[in-house]
Write an enzyme that holds these catalytic residues in place. Structure first.
Site, PDB file in Angstrom:
ATOM      1  N   ASP A  35       3.830 -67.544 -28.730  1.00 40.05           N
ATOM      2  CA  ASP A  35       4.296 -67.591 -27.326  1.00 40.05           C
ATOM      3  C   ASP A  35       5.316 -68.705 -27.083  1.00 40.05           C
ATOM      4  O   ASP A  35       5.712 -68.953 -25.954  1.00 40.05           O
ATOM      5  CB  ASP A  35       3.106 -67.765 -26.387  1.00 40.05           C
ATOM      6  N   GLU A  37       4.922 -71.986 -27.737  1.00 39.25           N
ATOM      7  CA  GLU A  37       4.359 -73.344 -27.685  1.00 39.25           C
ATOM      8  C   GLU A  37       4.498 -74.013 -29.048  1.00 39.25           C
ATOM      9  O   GLU A  37       4.480 -73.344 -30.078  1.00 39.25           O
ATOM     10  CB  GLU A  37       2.875 -73.281 -27.298  1.00 39.25           C
ATOM     11  N   ARG A  94      21.878 -91.529 -19.908  1.00 39.51           N
ATOM     12  CA  ARG A  94      23.038 -91.558 -19.006  1.00 39.51           C
ATOM     13  C   ARG A  94      22.639 -91.337 -17.549  1.00 39.51           C
ATOM     14  O   ARG A  94      23.387 -91.657 -16.655  1.00 39.51           O
ATOM     15  CB  ARG A  94      24.090 -90.529 -19.451  1.00 39.51           C
ATOM     16  N   HIS A 128      22.670 -95.803 -24.244  1.00 35.69           N
ATOM     17  CA  HIS A 128      23.662 -95.834 -23.185  1.00 35.69           C
ATOM     18  C   HIS A 128      23.068 -96.477 -21.925  1.00 35.69           C
ATOM     19  O   HIS A 128      22.874 -95.818 -20.908  1.00 35.69           O
ATOM     20  CB  HIS A 128      24.081 -94.380 -22.915  1.00 35.69           C
ATOM     21  N   LYS A 194      38.295 -95.804 -17.251  1.00 35.62           N
ATOM     22  CA  LYS A 194      38.120 -94.343 -17.229  1.00 35.62           C
ATOM     23  C   LYS A 194      37.692 -93.864 -15.846  1.00 35.62           C
ATOM     24  O   LYS A 194      36.850 -94.457 -15.204  1.00 35.62           O
ATOM     25  CB  LYS A 194      37.031 -93.967 -18.237  1.00 35.62           C
ATOM     26  N   ARG A 196      36.083 -90.494 -14.204  1.00 40.64           N
ATOM     27  CA  ARG A 196      35.509 -89.185 -14.518  1.00 40.64           C
ATOM     28  C   ARG A 196      35.824 -88.217 -13.389  1.00 40.64           C
ATOM     29  O   ARG A 196      35.534 -88.472 -12.224  1.00 40.64           O
ATOM     30  CB  ARG A 196      33.987 -89.293 -14.747  1.00 40.64           C
ATOM     31  N   ASP A 220      32.986 -95.583 -29.540  1.00 41.72           N
ATOM     32  CA  ASP A 220      32.172 -95.279 -28.359  1.00 41.72           C
ATOM     33  C   ASP A 220      30.739 -95.056 -28.817  1.00 41.72           C
ATOM     34  O   ASP A 220      30.484 -94.859 -30.010  1.00 41.72           O
ATOM     35  CB  ASP A 220      32.721 -94.035 -27.645  1.00 41.72           C
TER      36      ASP A 220
HETATM   37  C1  R5P Z   1      30.006 -92.509 -21.264  1.00 36.49           C
HETATM   38  O1  R5P Z   1      30.299 -93.474 -20.572  1.00 36.49           O
HETATM   39  C2  R5P Z   1      29.784 -92.615 -22.751  1.00 36.49           C
HETATM   40  O2  R5P Z   1      29.923 -93.909 -23.211  1.00 36.49           O
HETATM   41  C3  R5P Z   1      30.706 -91.665 -23.500  1.00 36.49           C
HETATM   42  O3  R5P Z   1      32.040 -92.108 -23.305  1.00 36.49           O
HETATM   43  C4  R5P Z   1      30.542 -90.278 -22.984  1.00 36.49           C
HETATM   44  O4  R5P Z   1      29.184 -89.924 -22.945  1.00 36.49           O
HETATM   45  C5  R5P Z   1      31.292 -89.311 -23.864  1.00 36.49           C
HETATM   46  O5  R5P Z   1      31.171 -88.045 -23.311  1.00 36.49           O
HETATM   47  P1  R5P Z   1      32.271 -86.958 -23.563  1.00 36.49           P
HETATM   48  O6  R5P Z   1      32.457 -86.853 -25.052  1.00 36.49           O
HETATM   49  O7  R5P Z   1      31.681 -85.707 -22.969  1.00 36.49           O
HETATM   50  O8  R5P Z   1      33.517 -87.377 -22.853  1.00 36.49           O
END
Ligand code: R5P
Length: 298
Positions: A35, A37, A94, A128, A194, A196, A220
């Site tokens: 099922d 699980e 995040r 993060h 940056k 978003r 990153d």
């Molecule tokens: C966000 O601030 C993180 O440090 C990364 O820059 C982010 O999660 C990257 O996400 P993506 O590849 O979707 O731009």
């Protein structure tokens, strides 16, 4: 005797850690009932033992999180003396703030769940945690956030593709990682600002650096859709950067991220095995092993 146990989010990594410590990873049986699980069985005696449980919570995060909870709860229930968890990629980090009213504070909820099954101590890697600055802000058990940036920096230096590189973080929050990598490589660093624009769209602008005729390493914590890195590449090339390589700790790589990044001109993209992927050239096993030893668990 110490036992190393890896869930299906980190089974190969757990095997590497065990081998580095001269051990064999403890065997588990993990499958599904008809099922859907999840079924989990620990196939060795763990009573009275210290356990290092390794489980990244990456793709299918809800599934791997639940498996982690089953695993640690079972280990404790079977009489394990101490369970130290390594959660190399910690999903939901995040969402550490209520960006819109009524939203779940998912990071805090996941931390509560991790603690609830009796984990004695927790280690994460390059989590993060931007607004939550210290692990102790979210955990009441001993917690440590390690960094894989020195390992990535060493790999990039060894492969030698970049001459006198400038290390760039693609946003202000990435300064912490750019700084560690740059110091390890004896290089300069800077960050971009940056904005978003949506889940998959970001606009990146330089802060103060001149990248004209420079080789650049972009670092990153996560590459998810690749949007952040692609914007950074566009900006850097438009400013005259020569050769650009990219490194991240957690190569989540969804929505064709890798192709997009190569198409945007990156020469090389590397990540670690916190998230198994085609670019996981660097293993965090030595980092975990080092901290298992430091914690006196061996
Ligand atoms: C966000 O601030 C993180 O440090 C990364 O820059 C982010 O999660 C990257 O996400 P993506 O590849 O979707 O731009």
């Amino acid at each position: 005797m110490l036992k190393i146990v890896g869930g299906s989010g980190s089974d190969a990594l757990a095997t590497r850690v065990a081998l580095e410590l001269g051990l064999k990873a403890t065997r588990l049986e993990i499958r599904r009932f008809p099922d859907g699980e999840k079924y989990l069985r620990v196939l060795e005696d763990v009573k009275g033992e210290d356990i290092v449980a390794i489980q990244s919570i990456h793709h299918a995060p809800d599934d791997l999180l639940f498996e982690y909870l089953l695993l640690v709860d079972t280990l404790k229930d079977l009489g394990a003396k101490k369970v130290v968890s390594f959660i190399p990629y910690f999903a939901y980090a995040r969402q550490d703030e209520r960006f819109h009213s009524g939203e779940a504070l998912s990071f805090k909820t996941v931390c509560k769940l991790v603690e609830s099954v009796g984990t004695d101590e927790v280690y994460t890697i390059d989590t993060h945690q931007h607004r939550v600055l210290k692990s102790s802000d979210v955990f009441s058990i001993p917690s440590h956030n390690l960094s894989a940036m020195p390992l990535l920096a060493d790999y990039i230096s060894k492969t030698g593709g970049l001459k006198k590189p400038l290390v760039i973080g693609p946003d202000a929050e990435a300064e912490q990682w750019a700084k560690i990598a740059a110091e390890r490589m004896g290089a300069d660093y800077d960050v971009f600002e940056k904005k978003r624009l949506g889940d998959e769209n970001v606009e990146v602008r330089p802060r103060k650096v001149s990248t004209k005729d420079r080789d650049v390493l972009i670092v990153d914590d996560i590459i998810s859709t690749g949007g952040t890195i692609v914007e950074a590449l566009k900006t850097l090339f438009s400013q005259g950067a020569k050769r650009i390589e990219v490194a991240c700790t957690h190569p989540i790589l969804v929505s064709g991220a890798l192709s997009k990044i190569y198409e945007a001109g990156a020469q090389n993209v590397i990540g670690t095995d916190t998230v198994p992927s085609p670019i996981s050239y660097v293993s965090v096993a030595p980092l975990i092993t080092e901290h298992v030893r430091k914690a006196g668990l061996t």
